[in-house]
Scaffold this active site. Structure first.
Site, PDB file in Angstrom:
ATOM      1  N   GLU A 204      74.860  -0.757 -17.044  1.00 25.89           N
ATOM      2  CA  GLU A 204      74.447  -0.277 -18.174  1.00 25.89           C
ATOM      3  C   GLU A 204      73.255  -1.259 -18.857  1.00 25.89           C
ATOM      4  O   GLU A 204      73.359  -2.329 -18.636  1.00 25.89           O
ATOM      5  CB  GLU A 204      75.680  -0.588 -19.339  1.00 25.89           C
ATOM      6  CG  GLU A 204      75.434  -0.055 -20.698  1.00 25.89           C
ATOM      7  CD  GLU A 204      76.532  -0.041 -21.628  1.00 25.89           C
ATOM      8  OE1 GLU A 204      77.634  -0.476 -21.262  1.00 25.89           O
ATOM      9  OE2 GLU A 204      76.262   0.256 -22.798  1.00 25.89           O
TER      10      GLU A 204
ATOM     11  N   ARG B 242      86.417  -9.509 -10.607  1.00 25.40           N
ATOM     12  CA  ARG B 242      85.177 -10.096 -11.223  1.00 25.40           C
ATOM     13  C   ARG B 242      84.956 -11.426 -10.762  1.00 25.40           C
ATOM     14  O   ARG B 242      85.909 -12.171 -10.583  1.00 25.40           O
ATOM     15  CB  ARG B 242      85.076 -10.038 -12.720  1.00 25.40           C
ATOM     16  CG  ARG B 242      85.581  -8.808 -13.607  1.00 25.40           C
ATOM     17  CD  ARG B 242      85.457  -9.268 -15.063  1.00 25.40           C
ATOM     18  NE  ARG B 242      84.230  -9.429 -15.502  1.00 25.40           N
ATOM     19  CZ  ARG B 242      83.376  -8.309 -15.947  1.00 25.40           C
ATOM     20  NH1 ARG B 242      83.622  -7.044 -15.865  1.00 25.40           N
ATOM     21  NH2 ARG B 242      82.138  -8.602 -16.358  1.00 25.40           N
TER      22      ARG B 242
ATOM     23  N   LYS C 283      78.410  -9.973 -21.068  1.00 23.19           N
ATOM     24  CA  LYS C 283      76.805  -9.523 -21.413  1.00 23.19           C
ATOM     25  C   LYS C 283      76.816 -10.089 -23.192  1.00 23.19           C
ATOM     26  O   LYS C 283      75.787 -10.236 -23.432  1.00 23.19           O
ATOM     27  CB  LYS C 283      76.713  -8.255 -20.990  1.00 23.19           C
ATOM     28  CG  LYS C 283      75.844  -8.214 -19.916  1.00 23.19           C
ATOM     29  CD  LYS C 283      75.119  -6.694 -19.891  1.00 23.19           C
ATOM     30  CE  LYS C 283      76.030  -5.839 -19.068  1.00 23.19           C
ATOM     31  NZ  LYS C 283      75.541  -4.466 -18.960  1.00 23.19           N
TER      32      LYS C 283
END
Ligand code: ATP
Ligand code: MG
Length: 563
Positions: free
Chosen positions: A35, A262, A272
């Site tokens: 994104e 992750r 983020k």
């Protein structure tokens, strides 16, 4: 087909089994779907290496797809930075650059198809009310009073949503699945929401309704013919919705979603949202601050793409959550730099040495190997003359212990790539502060010690007349706690106040004058350093410390445990 070795992780096992069974027509197609709401970080590198690596090894393809359905948090700067960083890491998506926003029209049509099948409805509940209706893990949700609207009414309202007739939040489009599902993601999830007044970096003001991730992602994957849709574990509970969407629209591709854990790395954060906060609140200089775990920051710091790829190989891909030690990343880096970085001499805390028996005007061009183990790296010349600098830490009037193999008053030491000198006199100012050393050199010691001569140690130095002056920034960990996210309280409280130490007036050998940012050198005995790409002040280059020669943190942590 990967020729020889057994698959190195469970995802590769699945892919090889699929290939053996002839599934997906023998194709392998993956994608990396960032994104564009921030810069890529080391966690993304794990996903990039996984997706592009699989495509490479199985003669497949990997798309770069921007998952750009939240225009208020996204922008073109991030779109560009992400492409730059993926390329820098060593991967090429060729022609396969996509944006989820390319599919807005098709996504809209699929939403209408769901409406027509009675599988989606326009809901007038507020976000707050939808939350209240959702239920909990132990209680079923309650159905929206708008759930049984007619298909005709839903069609009309959805068209009017698109036409901009309603305010933000007034209505949403929801899937009509099951409010009693034990999986909360299936309790009539929102598919579209209204967002006025944002200019989308790709579609401008064309749309005022935007599809949700859970609706967009499976369709984008299917439209691109992805075979294996690899994502992180938090999407495991979303997989039934991923499958539901594809099972209920007219599309003849159904990628398989596979989840992996992750990457979490000690002494930093890879969220983020938190990285954005560090940048926006000015705790760091920017996304490419050399202390940031972003690929842009790591590049500026001197990390090599090969070392990051090697790190990703070492940590592997599994389903178990864990925390990776910083030492694993830094070791991969050190190994690469030790093999590939040329050696130079730099004095970070200069102490002047006058070689009294060396002629005033004389300059010798001495030869130094660029790499001690790799002759193909060649040699360079370094000037030697009457005045040199050594590091203040390499001199003590009296040796504090037997381990001190440097220069002491009256003692001898070898200058790296040069002669043996003896310290004859120590000059101090009125306050007793050391100003300079008077030494004499032995002309018979260039290159090797004469027979029977023992010298305690070797130190680095630079010619005072020829050295360039530079600023050197010693970076350390950005956080002082290994898990700043998890200690409780605000993660910002765990910022390391000593994450950068700036040294000015450092003296570097002249061969470092015209080096380029991104080329890392080993400053002998000091660590690995590279020129900062943003230092524009003429005549005063800035060098960033990429990494220390050894893992000093491991030692500190051991001492702490031991004491
Ligand atoms: P964040 O939670 O930090 O906002 P994200 O997952 O929303 O990250 P995206 O831009 O959506 O960020 O991520 C793109 C891809 O990278 C996704 O497939 C995601 O699963 C993967 N990814 C993100 N962070 C990590 C991580 N720490 N380890 C492995 N993969 C990651
Ligand atoms: Mg995401």
């Amino acid at each position: 087909m990967i020729d020889k070795a057994a698959p190195t992780n469970f995802i590769r096992q699945i892919i090889e089994a699929d290939l053996a069974a002839g599934r997906h027509g023998g194709r392998v197609a993956t994608r990396f779907p960032p994104e564009p709401n921030g810069y890529l970080h080391i966690g993304h590198a794990k996903s990039i290496v996984l997706n592009f690596g699989i495509a490479e090894d199985y003669h497949g393809t990997c798309n770069l797809r921007f998952d750009d359905t939240n225009p208020h948090r996204e922008n073109a700067e991030f779109v560009e930075a992400i492409q730059r960083d993926v390329r820098w890491l060593g991967y090429d998506w060729g022609e396969r650059l996509y944006f989820a926003s390319d599919y807005f029209e098709q996504l809209y049509d699929f939403a209408v198809e769901l409406i027509d099948k009675g599988l989606a409805f326009v809901c007038d509940l507020s976000a707050e009310e939808i939350r209240e209706h959702r239920g909990t893990l132990t209680e079923p949700g309650r159905e929206s009073p708008y759930r049984n609207r007619s298909i005709a009414e839903n069609r009309e309202l959805f068209a009017r949503m698109r036409a901009g007739e309603f305010e933000d939040g007034a209505r949403v489009l929801r899937a009509r699945i099951d409010m009693a599902s034990p999986n909360i993601n299936l309790r009539d999830p929102t598919l579209y929401r209204i967002r006025h007044g944002v200019i989308h970096h790709q579609t401008g003001e064309e749309w005022c309704i935007y599809p949700m991730y859970d609706f967009t992602h499976p369709i984008s994957d299917a439209l691109e013919g992805i075979t294996h849709s690899l994502c992180t574990l938090e999407f495991e509970d979303h997989r039934p919705l991923y499958d539901w969407v594809l099972d209920n629209i007219s599309i003849n591709c159904h990628p398989q979603q596979i989840e992996f854990s992750r990457l979490n790395l000690e002494y930093t954060v890879v969220s983020k949202r938190k990285l954005t906060q560090l940048v926006e609140e000015g705790h760091v200089e920017g996304w490419d601050d050399p202390r940031m775990p972003t690929l842009a920051g790591m590049r500026r710091r001197g990390y090599t793409p090969a070392s990051i790829r090697e790190f990703c190989r070492r940590i592997g891909v599994t389903k178990s959550e864990g925390m990776v030690e910083m030492g694993v990343l830094e070791d991969a880096l050190r190994q690469d730099l030790n093999a590939n970085a040329e050696r130079r001499m730099a004095v970070l805390h200069p102490l002047k040495v006058v070689i009294t028996n060396y002629p005033e005007e004389r300059v010798e061009e001495l030869t130094a190997a660029n790499h001690p183990q790799d002759e193909s790296r060649g040699t360079r010349t370094i000037p030697f003359c009457r005045e040199i600098y050594i590091d203040a830490a390499d001199f003590m009037e009296v040796a504090p212990n037997k381990k001190f193999k440097r220069l002491v008053a009256g003692g001898e030491v070898r200058l790296r790539n040069s002669y043996v000198i003896r310290c004859d006199e120590v000059i101090k100012d009125a306050d007793g502060e050391l100003i300079e050393l008077r030494c004499s050199y032995d002309p018979d010691t260039l290159g090797a010690n004469p027979e029977g001569r023992k010298v305690r140690g070797v130190i680095h130095w630079v010619s005072a007349r020829h050295a360039i002056e530079a600023e050197v920034r010693l970076y350390d960990r950005l956080f002082r706690h290994p898990t700043p996210d998890a200690v409780g309280g605000d993660f910002l409280e765990q910022l390391n106040p000593e994450s950068v130490l700036t040294l000015t007036g450092c003296r570097l050998e002249p061969a470092l004058a015209d080096t380029e940012a991104g080329t890392v050198y080993q400053f002998e005995r000091e660590g690995y350093f590279c020129r900062d790409p943003l230092d524009t002040a003429a005549g005063q280059p800035v060098f960033n410390r990429t990494v220390t020669l050894r893992d000093t943190w491991a030692k500190i942590e051991q001492q702490q445990k031991g004491s």
